[in-house]
Write a protein that holds these residues in place. Structure first.
Motif, mmCIF file in Angstrom:
data_model
loop_
_atom_site.group_PDB
_atom_site.id
_atom_site.type_symbol
_atom_site.label_atom_id
_atom_site.label_comp_id
_atom_site.label_asym_id
_atom_site.label_seq_id
_atom_site.Cartn_x
_atom_site.Cartn_y
_atom_site.Cartn_z
ATOM 1 N N GLU A 97 0.826 -1.217 0.000
ATOM 2 C CA GLU A 97 0.000 0.000 0.000
ATOM 3 C C GLU A 97 0.862 1.269 0.000
ATOM 4 O OE1 GLU A 97 -3.192 -0.095 -0.476
ATOM 5 O OE2 GLU A 97 -3.519 -2.217 -0.084
ATOM 6 N N GLY A 98 2.073 1.157 -0.575
ATOM 7 C CA GLY A 98 2.955 2.323 -0.631
ATOM 8 C C GLY A 98 3.666 2.635 0.670
ATOM 9 N N VAL A 99 3.615 1.708 1.621
ATOM 10 C CA VAL A 99 4.284 1.890 2.912
ATOM 11 C C VAL A 99 5.422 0.871 3.017
ATOM 12 C CG1 VAL A 99 4.011 1.840 5.426
ATOM 13 C CG2 VAL A 99 2.138 2.688 3.988
ATOM 14 N N LYS A 100 6.604 1.361 3.399
ATOM 15 C CA LYS A 100 7.748 0.466 3.604
ATOM 16 C C LYS A 100 7.695 -0.073 5.029
ATOM 17 C CE LYS A 100 10.771 2.935 0.468
ATOM 18 N NZ LYS A 100 11.905 3.827 0.335
ATOM 19 N N VAL A 101 7.909 -1.384 5.155
ATOM 20 C CA VAL A 101 7.871 -2.035 6.462
ATOM 21 C C VAL A 101 9.169 -2.809 6.654
ATOM 22 C CG1 VAL A 101 6.648 -3.682 7.946
ATOM 23 C CG2 VAL A 101 5.355 -2.284 6.312
ATOM 24 N N ASN A 102 9.816 -2.583 7.803
ATOM 25 C CA ASN A 102 11.015 -3.321 8.176
ATOM 26 C C ASN A 102 10.710 -4.059 9.471
ATOM 27 O OD1 ASN A 102 13.584 -4.302 8.552
ATOM 28 N ND2 ASN A 102 14.390 -2.386 9.359
ATOM 29 N N ALA A 103 10.671 -5.390 9.414
ATOM 30 C CA ALA A 103 10.319 -6.202 10.579
ATOM 31 C C ALA A 103 11.553 -6.899 11.143
ATOM 32 C CB ALA A 103 9.271 -7.244 10.186
#
Length: 172
Positions: free
Chosen positions: A58-64
């Motif tokens: 959704e255009g959001v960068k996620v770093n887990a």
């Protein structure tokens, strides 16, 4: 213009909170986060089944990631923190003066976490919700209305000790 929350830090602490990790990654929640300006999420997943790595949705960068010695840097770098209701995570975030949304783990409803979240919301320091109401809460609350958490006052402890010793001296 409302404040933007570009960097969001999400933490589950040392527990396993699969539902929060999974809920954060749903399209409706990511869209709600994007609406308040989120471009980047750092997701501390603890022992959850969620996979470590970098994602974009959704255009959001996620770093887990799972664990670090300290999450202080993540908290300080965030413009909004979404946390489980653990006392340590809540207090660390509030002491850093960051807006906080606590997501209560309903599987742990017999513990103190709900009481803590309720009281801190009543005092105006945070908002809390459940995974089911996360999207709606993000769309409705105004984080700029939260009251800063009071700084610790060491003189209160000293006064407490003085009072105890004064009482003890009068008794003897």
């Amino acid at each position: 213009m409302p404040e933007e929350y570009k960097k969001v830090f999400v933490t589950v602490g040392t527990t396993r909170f699969d539902l929060l990790c999974d809920t954060i990654m749903t399209s409706p929640v990511l869209k709600a986060l994007k609406k308040i300006g989120c471009k980047e999420i750092t997701l501390q997943i603890g022992n959850s089944a969620f996979e470590v790595g970098e994602y974009e949705k959704e255009g959001v960068k996620v770093n887990a990631y799972r664990f670090k010695d300290s999450i202080q840097e993540n908290i300080k770098g965030a413009s909004l923190v979404i946390s489980h209701a653990g006392a340590g995570s809540c207090l660390e975030t509030l002491e850093a003066n960051k807006p906080l949304l606590v997501v209560v783990n309903e599987d742990l409803m017999d513990n103190h976490q709900l009481e803590l979240a309720e009281q801190l919301q009543v005092d105006g320091h945070l908002y809390y919700c459940t995974c089911d109401t996360l999207e709606n809460t993000l769309e409705e609350v105004d984080f700029s209305l939260l009251a800063p958490f009071p700084k610790p006052d060491a003189t209160l402890f000293v006064k407490y000790l003085d009072d105890i010793f004064r009482v003890k001296q009068h008794v003897e």
